[in-house]
Design a protein around this motif. Structure first.
Motif, PDB file in Angstrom:
ATOM      1  N   GLY A  22      39.809  49.255  45.579  1.00 34.97           N
ATOM      2  CA  GLY A  22      41.035  48.703  46.152  1.00 34.97           C
ATOM      3  C   GLY A  22      40.806  47.604  47.174  1.00 34.97           C
ATOM      4  O   GLY A  22      41.687  47.337  47.993  1.00 34.97           O
ATOM      5  N   TRP A  23      39.644  46.927  47.095  1.00 36.51           N
ATOM      6  CA  TRP A  23      39.351  45.875  48.078  1.00 36.51           C
ATOM      7  C   TRP A  23      39.667  44.498  47.519  1.00 36.51           C
ATOM      8  O   TRP A  23      39.322  44.183  46.372  1.00 36.51           O
ATOM      9  N   ARG A  24      40.302  43.674  48.333  1.00 39.99           N
ATOM     10  CA  ARG A  24      40.455  42.242  48.088  1.00 39.99           C
ATOM     11  C   ARG A  24      40.312  41.516  49.418  1.00 39.99           C
ATOM     12  O   ARG A  24      40.625  42.079  50.467  1.00 39.99           O
ATOM     13  N   GLU A  42      37.699  45.553  43.432  1.00 44.14           N
ATOM     14  CA  GLU A  42      39.157  45.665  43.569  1.00 44.14           C
ATOM     15  C   GLU A  42      39.686  46.822  42.724  1.00 44.14           C
ATOM     16  O   GLU A  42      40.496  47.643  43.201  1.00 44.14           O
ATOM     17  N   ARG A  43      39.209  46.929  41.504  1.00 43.83           N
ATOM     18  CA  ARG A  43      39.690  47.966  40.587  1.00 43.83           C
ATOM     19  C   ARG A  43      39.286  49.366  41.049  1.00 43.83           C
ATOM     20  O   ARG A  43      40.092  50.297  41.028  1.00 43.83           O
ATOM     21  N   ARG A  53      36.301  41.696  40.495  1.00 43.68           N
ATOM     22  CA  ARG A  53      37.337  42.606  39.995  1.00 43.68           C
ATOM     23  C   ARG A  53      36.907  44.071  40.045  1.00 43.68           C
ATOM     24  O   ARG A  53      37.757  44.958  40.186  1.00 43.68           O
ATOM     25  N   ALA A  85      34.668  44.891  52.984  1.00 42.14           N
ATOM     26  CA  ALA A  85      34.182  45.338  51.688  1.00 42.14           C
ATOM     27  C   ALA A  85      33.073  46.371  51.839  1.00 42.14           C
ATOM     28  O   ALA A  85      33.041  47.386  51.120  1.00 42.14           O
TER      29      ALA A  85
END
Length: 354
Positions: A310-312, A306-307, A303, A234
């Protein structure tokens, strides 16, 4: 191209340095004071690696920071260095204020002077990334939504208050001076090289040593658990694509009560390293008096990262906790070297009275 990492001998910092050099050949200047939780054995595998330069020093030492910036001309500072254990902050808050507030201030001022003197692309590209915690947001009720980046700060311990102060300093240095900063607030990390005063490594070490597994209060304190290499990825994403001035919450999407964490560890240890008498490690569970002001629940809404980036997380709790237990079982020499006299004194001070 070089980055400066503060606190790179600690748990998350050393994992970040190791992970960074697995992903990139960009050199790392690793600055750590080597307090009780800073362990150079964490990066023993980098011995002789020209990409890694370790410097023992204090982030409150402005002259040292200025020299490192001038000598190595880093394109980014990744700031992990902090006192981070809530119980220790209750017993002795002064060191937390010094490191987390004064140290961050010193770094920001050194970074501002360094960045202001840069020109062209190096100045545009420079970043100061500040690693913080979800604890600055305070405590959640059972039905509250998880913390977002816009939650008000409501720190409840000397540790979280000192981290909240450092977050505010970082924000102010961006808005007042234009310093290109980013901040991440992460949930509870776990994984290799975790100093065994925190819940997961403490339970593993105590179980294997035949000692009590101390559970605070009723064990229903809920945390969101993030595998440490996911946290590292991240931060890489934020350095690569994060927007200057923004805050990103980093979580593992794994809310679990402490007692469930311990029960999961017991099942894995019963499977991977059973007791000689054939009984379960569950017999070692002991409930102790809760710590003062113990926050009931933390949860991260991740979120935004991620939004926007693009990290999860790549690990589920089930995969990450198994890897963690397997690492500790395979690295008992590391654990033994950590468990020195001062650490045992700390455990006695914190738990025996409970």
């Amino acid at each position: 191209m070089t980055i400066l990492v503060t606190g790179g001998a600690g748990f998350i910092g050393s994992n970040f340095v190791l992970d960074w050099l697995k992903q990139s050949d960009e050199p790392v200047i690793n600055l750590d004071k080597l307090t009780y939780a800073g362990n150079p054995e964490n990066f023993a595998s980098l011995t002789g690696d020209a990409r890694h330069t370790f410097v023992q020093g204090d982030i409150c030492d402005r002259a040292l920071i200025d020299r490192l910036l001038a000598e190595h001309q880093p394109r980014a500072i990744v700031h992990f260095a902090a006192e981070s254990h809530v119980d220790r902050s209750i017993h002795g808050p002064g060191e937390f204020l010094r490191t987390n507030i004064d140290g961050t201030f010193t770094l920001l001022e050194a970074a501002r002077a360094y960045w202001s003197a840069l020109e062209g692309d190096p100045k545009t590209a420079f970043r100061f990334h500040h690693v913080s915690t979800d604890e600055v947001y305070g405590s959640l009720k059972p039905t509250d939504p998880p913390f977002t980046e816009t939650n008000p700060y409501e720190p409840n311990s000397p540790y979280s208050a000192s981290k909240a102060a450092s977050d505010h300093l970082v924000r102010a240095w961006h808005h007042t001076y234009g310093l290109p900063v980013t901040t991440s607030n992460c949930s509870n990390n776990y994984g290799p090289y975790h100093f065994p005063e925190k819940l997961i490594p403490l339970m593993i070490a105590n179980a294997l040593a035949g000692k009590a597994l101390p559970i605070y209060g009723d064990g229903q304190q809920i945390r969101d658990w993030l595998y440490v290499t996911d946290h590292c990825s991240a931060i890489r994403a934020i350095l690569a694509k994060g927007k200057v001035g923004e805050v990103y919450n980093v979580g593992g999407w794994n809310e679990m009560p402490n007692i469930e964490i311990v029960q999961t560890l017991i099942k894995l240890l019963d499977e991977l390293s059973p007791r000689a008498d054939g009984k379960s490690y569950a017999e070692q569970i002991t409930y102790v008096t809760d710590r003062p002001g113990h926050d009931r629940r933390y949860a991260i809404d991740a979120r935004k990262i991620e939004r926007e980036l693009g990290w999860r997380p790549a690990e589920t709790f089930q995969t990450g906790i198994r890897k963690t237990v397997e690492w500790y079982l395979a690295n008992q020499d590391w654990v033994a070297n950590v468990l020195n006299g001062s650490y045992r004194e700390w455990l006695a001070k914190n738990y025996e009275a409970r």
